[in-house]
Design a protein around this motif. Structure first.
Motif, PDB file in Angstrom:
ATOM      1  N   ILE C 334      29.525  11.962  -5.588  1.00  0.00           N
ATOM      2  CA  ILE C 334      30.234  13.132  -6.081  1.00  0.00           C
ATOM      3  C   ILE C 334      31.305  12.733  -7.100  1.00  0.00           C
ATOM      4  O   ILE C 334      31.700  13.525  -7.952  1.00  0.00           O
ATOM      5  CB  ILE C 334      30.863  13.946  -4.937  1.00  0.00           C
ATOM      6  N   LEU C 335      31.743  11.487  -7.041  1.00  0.00           N
ATOM      7  CA  LEU C 335      32.757  11.034  -7.995  1.00  0.00           C
ATOM      8  C   LEU C 335      32.231  11.075  -9.429  1.00  0.00           C
ATOM      9  O   LEU C 335      33.011  11.154 -10.377  1.00  0.00           O
ATOM     10  CB  LEU C 335      33.231   9.623  -7.638  1.00  0.00           C
ATOM     11  N   ARG C 336      30.940  11.035  -9.606  1.00  0.00           N
ATOM     12  CA  ARG C 336      30.344  11.217 -10.923  1.00  0.00           C
ATOM     13  C   ARG C 336      30.814  12.537 -11.540  1.00  0.00           C
ATOM     14  O   ARG C 336      31.173  12.607 -12.700  1.00  0.00           O
ATOM     15  CB  ARG C 336      28.835  11.248 -10.749  1.00  0.00           C
ATOM     16  N   ASP C 337      30.787  13.576 -10.738  1.00  0.00           N
ATOM     17  CA  ASP C 337      31.218  14.884 -11.229  1.00  0.00           C
ATOM     18  C   ASP C 337      32.726  14.963 -11.395  1.00  0.00           C
ATOM     19  O   ASP C 337      33.224  15.682 -12.255  1.00  0.00           O
ATOM     20  CB  ASP C 337      30.815  15.975 -10.232  1.00  0.00           C
ATOM     21  N   LEU C 338      33.433  14.230 -10.558  1.00  0.00           N
ATOM     22  CA  LEU C 338      34.887  14.344 -10.542  1.00  0.00           C
ATOM     23  C   LEU C 338      35.547  13.369 -11.507  1.00  0.00           C
ATOM     24  O   LEU C 338      36.744  13.470 -11.765  1.00  0.00           O
ATOM     25  CB  LEU C 338      35.417  14.090  -9.123  1.00  0.00           C
ATOM     26  N   GLN C 339      34.755  12.406 -12.004  1.00  0.00           N
ATOM     27  CA  GLN C 339      35.286  11.439 -12.975  1.00  0.00           C
ATOM     28  C   GLN C 339      36.472  10.682 -12.410  1.00  0.00           C
ATOM     29  O   GLN C 339      37.435  10.395 -13.122  1.00  0.00           O
ATOM     30  CB  GLN C 339      35.681  12.141 -14.283  1.00  0.00           C
ATOM     31  N   LEU C 340      36.410  10.375 -11.126  1.00  0.00           N
ATOM     32  CA  LEU C 340      37.495   9.653 -10.476  1.00  0.00           C
ATOM     33  C   LEU C 340      36.905   8.508  -9.653  1.00  0.00           C
ATOM     34  O   LEU C 340      35.742   8.534  -9.280  1.00  0.00           O
ATOM     35  CB  LEU C 340      38.273  10.597  -9.543  1.00  0.00           C
TER      36      LEU C 340
END
Lengths: 480, 480, 480
Positions: C334-340
């Motif tokens: 999900i960090l892919r979407d959140l860029q974090l």
């Protein structure tokens, strides 16, 4: 107004891409890859110091020979927050909106096409690539037929023209996404006209406070003009290999001013006639996109249009309350690149749309028919809009803000443009709501209610998104 | 100047990635995924209130021991609109540009390498990972050989050094993409030097109006310095496990100031010699990228270089007028991440480049040879540039603006850096133009011309992008 | 404090997505595509005129009935440069943080859960979709169990609640990524509370200089409140199909003010008990993400949690010096979407972390235990921070800036949040450093050192990232 008719109406749209010839290899690659990815847009930064929202009507009106262009006020704070510009085109019968392109993506909705007529007009791409031995046969790109309820998506820089071949006025509402990542210029919306004799105020307006003057003072002072005007006529003559006299007429057409020109005789475009059944099939079929492996696809044959008014396309349908239909990157893949989507809502008289918020998008709502009441709430629980909204009005629901809609006595229909290719909403009430996802103990403790009350909050409304007016439905009628 | 020579010339470039060791697993994943996606960049917002464009020469010059760095003015409005910085490095024979990295992606073009020499210099990666038993054998990352006409792409933060092992001056033109999504700092371009004794004005300059002072007042006041200078010497001594005395010399090398250092003896790097045929093959081959399944690839072996001067690479070639060659994410995949591309144009004397606009990018044009005339037109049909441009000058063509180029008597060559990994253009004249895509009736009505005139506008220029000067070609000569 | 314990501790988290019901088709598509792509974020533009960095403690404290919320100063220039907001939640035993969502992605780290307890609590999704025949069985979404060392990632707009079912205080440090591309509003962080009676200062604060007032003057003046308060009670009554009296209690719960409410009896949520072995397995297993074809996955069952404290997850481990563990889009998609992403560091007493810089991210460092010394250096070689940092303090390391950490006598542990889903670092010393990649001749010439000295600089430190204190390790002790 047969807004869900399957007939194909009288209007032609052409989108021109240079990519069709020189860059065809690259473009197929883009298309192929486009199927596999999800892109992310960062919108330009804006101020969203929203204390109050309002239902807005267009503020500026520019008349052309065969139509009118109406702009919403770009300095309105809610349009600045969403960082979009909105305008409405009214094109009369046999009106031709001259070829133009913008520095931003554009999405528009065909509000109204009164009298039908049906002609799919294009030239087959095989023919197109053959050399034009005899110039008597005109060759051009695919011309797309539009209908009421169509949503059309255009990438930044893509030239297009529109011709109304119906028997009455054609009305389009267009959103210009100034904040989009495809716009690398500033927040000044610019329209580059390839033809006609456009007035300056049609060529761009400032989205941000400062910047350029709006150029609205006059259209006769020689400022403004189509794109060819800025080049040296001899250079263009050489580039086109024609006489400089012809270039001068290209640069300053001797026609009535404006961007919507009345065509004296019916506009002729190559058009294999199809009967209505074929047309209908073509409208229904899944985009070739989803069937093919993508290699044959080019941006020239890319689907740019989706009809959002067909009941069979509805995402949510409640026979007693209405329906909601969305177009996003799943059913119109070009929206992936444009980072935009749209929602069409049809509420029957007094029906409600579930209170909800947008997780990842702004929503720009234009009422296409009827009227109703809307309430919008900010993060601090403050009500920033509570009022009537009716046909022809516009309102912005910013990201995160909660909103509820209730149709008036004649029902309510709207088109919402959303600044995300997969705009997501979360609902406060109904079968798919956040409350339905909360354990009863969390509801009990968060609101200090009894277990029985928590159950009622959670389960009393079984419908999904579109709610029938209940016995308590006097609210909208008495207050509105 | 054999700008299209296949010889590999004398210049070494090393790009350093820490990723090679510790993060190798992740990196292969990145590479693999990189093949399947398209990314989207949102550029930082700027002002593009362009009334006038100018052909620009560098404004500031910083001399180093073995070379000169020349900067274009960052406060120029056209560079601010494109949100890029541009500089030119002139590296003398045996000049070493010390290792450094920036907070933004960088793309540069090798303008000139006068005397040839050919040595591919690297150490095989298998050897690299073996432990260095005897320190007499130096081990380091792959060193890449550059040639005239190469385009080099560097991600933000990637350290690199350049050494001129040729016999005369090496000239590079570099674009620093301050507005790029890889730059998470502000619009101040910062260069972090790992070695040498850099002057403050080499370490960054403000792209935006306000911000920091440019530090150009002097380089002897002790301000400025390489990155090691800011650390405590004892801490570094411990980190490197060496004597603090050595760290002090790391921090303040006793060398002439500047970032380009003259190497006394020829720089020795491990270099398996290859004969010219091998070199040539290596230059011609498709990137392993497109053949492999991507798992073996790491960012260390990633292709960062593409030669854009080879006639065989031309996208459009007209034997009587010239050629246009592009490098973008399809032939140099790292550009996908950097959101940049480039175009090399070679026009024969008096030839024309089709009038066109950029759909989705700014174009930063640097003239590498010859001279010519350019015209640039804004959205309102106003001419914002009409003039000569010659070798060494720079001009920005903003997104959407229409532009035409015409070579002078000695021909015109340029490199255009574009702020999109798949920059697309649309042409106004020629076989792939928008006019060719319009039905004759639309042309007739948009410009009020006869059917015969519409046909001439549409069909008279059969060439694709690069146009031969016609009998009407006196324009450029008489006016210029 | 068994920070690397595998026990599952007492804390429940629920993330609510409406997508689970109505949009399930789209969501599976998103998930599937999510596996194939890499997205790019452009952060909002900020000022990074950093002359000085400081170790920061929270500045504002808001007390709720069963806990405390502490905010770091949003006007601090280093937080403005990174464009993030940070706060710490201290939730007492049986404290319920009421459901809420924000306009930005959020990532948080579970710093402390003192007394263990273990109950995975959820209802199977098959059951969930069945109609609730008897309302006595509560149905709700999956509840996720948290442990010390967990990193939790939340998309913009996703509603969530947290309950501390442990026996002592629960401490969370949360980063709100105001500059993220998922935030389409301005740089004002907004929290939308679905329950409770929140004070105004908990509902948002300005990240940028201007903008809205912080509303910190008082919480009793009726301003502030949960989201339901802004709607008309009769309209909500109709939407929920309940009595308006119940809606009034929803809007203004008669409870002590604040967002953390003490639950009188233990919160009951449906919870299939699992024994510890199962729990442990579940923690260890690869995300179903990587095994399945993606079609079965929905955002509702998406992995939002990753434990970063387990030694077995370490990316770099030096038995004599400590370890570094990262969570990024490869182990928490999900960090892919959140860029974090995030990094956990554990340094043993007096050990060093290699001097390094971030290529493509800011790093926001929060010290979770112990103390140490940090040095941070800007592009001009200026030291912008040189000092002690201890448990509970925060510091920002901007992109490109070089940093070194050295643990104090009791060791040093930190969590670094990074503004990129694949944050990359490059090291100045050690086996994977840039110096190791440089040919000896380049080191010799860049620093004017002898070949022998160049070899020492290059090879004397063999460790990878975490360095043992050497015989020269008196530095930290004597100076600090």
């Amino acid at each position: 107004m047969a807004s869900s008719s399957l007939l194909c109406f009288g209007l032609c749209l052409l989108v021109l891409f240079n990519a069709c010839f020189a860059q065809i290899e690259q473009v197929t690659d883009i298309t192929r890859e486009g199927k596999q990815q999800r892109q992310r847009q960062q919108r330009f930064q804006t101020q969203c110091n929203i204390q109050n929202l309002n239902a807005l009507e267009p503020r500026q009106k520019v008349e052309s020979e065969a139509g009118v262009t109406e702009f919403w006020d770009q300095n309105n704070e809610q349009l600045q927050c969403a960082n979009v510009a909105v305008f409405r085109q009214r094109i009369q019968q046999r009106g031709l909106l001259v070829p133009a392109y913008t520095n931003t993506p554009e999405i528009f909705y065909v509000v109204q096409v009164v009298f039908p007529g049906c002609a799919e007009t294009f030239q087959d791409s095989q023919q197109q690539q053959s050399f034009q031995g005899s110039k008597s046969q005109d060759q051009h790109q695919k011309v797309r037929q539009l209908r009421e309820g169509d949503v059309i998506a255009l990438p930044a820089g893509a030239a297009h023209w529109i011709y109304n071949n119906g028997r009455d006025q054609l009305v389009l509402v267009a959103l210009v996404d100034v904040g989009n990542s495809q716009n690398q210029l500033d927040q000044y919306f610019r329209k580059f006209y390839l033809g006609g004799n456009p007035q300056p105020q049609l060529q761009g307006f400032s989205q941000s406070q400062g910047g350029r003057s709006q150029g609205s003072q006059g259209s006769d002072d020689g400022r403004g003009g189509n794109l060819f005007r800025g080049f040296d006529e001899r250079l263009l003559a050489e580039a086109f290999n024609v006489n400089p006299d012809l270039i001068r007429r290209l640069q300053r057409p001797q026609i009535q001013r404006g961007i919507i020109i009345r065509v004296e005789e019916e506009l002729r475009v190559l058009s294999p006639q199809r009967d209505r059944e074929q047309e209908q099939e073509e409208c229904e079929e899944t985009p070739s996109y989803e069937r093919d492996n993508g290699f044959e696809e080019t941006i020239c044959t890319m689907k740019l249009r989706h009809n959002i008014d067909k009941p069979s396309h509805a995402d949510v349908y409640n026979p007693r309350a209405g329906r909601v239909t969305t177009v996003n990157r799943f059913n119109l893949p070009i929206l992936r690149d444009l980072q935009l989507s749209a929602e069409k809502g049809n509420l029957y008289p007094n029906a409600l749309l579930a209170p909800q918020w947008n997780l990842n998008a702004h929503s720009i709502v234009y009422v296409t028919r009827g009227n109703g009441r809307m309430q919008i709430v900010a993060e601090n629980g403050e009500n920033v809009f509570d009022g009537q909204i009716r046909e022809g009005q516009l309102i912005v629901v910013p990201q995160g803000f909660a909103v509820v809609k209730r149709a008036g006595n004649r029902g309510l229909e709207w088109i919402s443009f959303k600044t995300n290719d997969v705009a997501m909403t979360s609902q406060l009430a109904g079968r798919a709501s956040v409350l339905r996802g909360l354990p009863l103990d969390v509801i009990q403790n968060s609101f200090q209610v009894s277990r029985d009350e928590a159950q009622r909050l959670k389960y009393n409304r079984q419908e999904l998104t579109v709610f029938t007016p209940g016995p308590r439905s006097q609210w909208g009628l008495t207050v509105a």
